[in-house]
Write a protein that holds these residues in place. Structure first.
Motif, mmCIF file in Angstrom:
data_model
loop_
_atom_site.group_PDB
_atom_site.id
_atom_site.type_symbol
_atom_site.label_atom_id
_atom_site.label_comp_id
_atom_site.label_asym_id
_atom_site.label_seq_id
_atom_site.Cartn_x
_atom_site.Cartn_y
_atom_site.Cartn_z
ATOM 1 N N GLU A 72 1.095 4.137 -2.965
ATOM 2 C CA GLU A 72 0.836 5.559 -2.745
ATOM 3 C C GLU A 72 2.036 6.403 -3.159
ATOM 4 O O GLU A 72 1.874 7.545 -3.605
ATOM 5 C CB GLU A 72 0.481 5.790 -1.276
ATOM 6 N N ASP A 93 -5.827 0.333 -1.185
ATOM 7 C CA ASP A 93 -6.439 0.167 0.125
ATOM 8 C C ASP A 93 -7.498 -0.933 0.129
ATOM 9 O O ASP A 93 -8.466 -0.881 0.883
ATOM 10 C CB ASP A 93 -7.039 1.487 0.606
ATOM 11 N N ARG A 123 0.831 -1.211 0.000
ATOM 12 C CA ARG A 123 0.000 0.000 0.000
ATOM 13 C C ARG A 123 0.862 1.256 0.000
ATOM 14 O O ARG A 123 0.607 2.207 -0.755
ATOM 15 C CB ARG A 123 -0.917 -0.004 1.215
ATOM 16 N N ARG A 143 -3.922 -6.226 -3.807
ATOM 17 C CA ARG A 143 -3.267 -4.922 -3.915
ATOM 18 C C ARG A 143 -2.347 -4.856 -5.128
ATOM 19 O O ARG A 143 -2.283 -3.831 -5.818
ATOM 20 C CB ARG A 143 -2.510 -4.616 -2.617
ATOM 21 N N THR A 185 -3.425 3.826 -5.618
ATOM 22 C CA THR A 185 -4.055 3.480 -4.347
ATOM 23 C C THR A 185 -4.170 1.967 -4.257
ATOM 24 O O THR A 185 -4.401 1.293 -5.259
ATOM 25 C CB THR A 185 -5.464 4.097 -4.225
#
Length: 201
Positions: free
Chosen positions: A137, A144, A133, A191, A142
């Motif tokens: 960023e 999340d 994560r 992710r 993103t």
């Protein structure tokens, strides 16, 4: 859901303590550091000694510092990048210490390599999930998403480690750790795929 309602309950419970510490001139950063040191010391000393129940009790007491420091920061309206960085980084240290303590005990006196290996996978994957994560960023993406939130992982390992110390058959802890490892691996995969979709369009 657990995270939302549990945090609301504990926020009300620990607000008086947060206000007391602020009146005594204690900073949120100090609470963050003390909490991490307490969790790490308890997990890395008591767990390897086989004190799974009392280790869990002490770890749990210090884990609540994560709520207290947040309440203090909000009361001071002090939501700095430094505070967020410190809190997030030390969360990783505390989590790693908990799983490392379990690994050490079950590789040594606990004599259950299966649990030790499962805890080791949880330790590694638990570090990779937040890293994915943070790295996303850093490149403007993103990430999340996921099914393995930190609070739920921590609650699960602490509850079942503590009950194992009270006599619960270790197989229950093994099952929980395997499920946590699978959930963490799935979250990491989610992710990675999420960032890939965002960066290859």
């Amino acid at each position: 859901m657990l995270n939302k309602y549990a945090r609301a309950f504990f926020a009300r419970l620990f607000t008086p303590l947060a206000q007391f510490l602020l009146r005594r001139g204690v900073s949120p950063d100090a609470v963050t550091v003390v909490g991490t040191v307490g969790v790490s010391a308890a997990a890395l000393v008591l767990y390897p000694l086989g004190q799974l129940f009392w280790g869990t009790v002490v770890v749990t007491v210090f884990v609540f510092s994560d709520i207290v420091d947040g309440l203090m920061a909000r009361a001071l309206d002090r939501r700095s990048d430094w505070g967020a960085f410190l809190d997030s980084t030390l969360d990783r240290v505390a989590d790693a210490a908990v799983f490392a303590g379990v690994v050490i005990w079950f590789f040594t006196g606990g004599a259950n390599p299966a649990i030790a290996v499962a805890a080791l996978f949880c330790l590694v994957l638990g570090s990779l999930v937040p890293y994915a994560r943070a790295r996303a960023e850093a490149i403007g993406a993103t990430a999340d998403v996921g099914i393995a939130e930190r609070s739920e992982r921590l609650v699960a390992v602490l509850v079942f480690t503590g009950f194992t110390g009270l006599g619960l058959p270790p197989v229950f802890l093994l099952v929980v750790l395997v499920l946590l490892a699978v959930a963490s691996a799935a979250t990491l995969g989610q992710r990675i795929l999420t960032v890939r979709r965002q960066t290859t369009v």
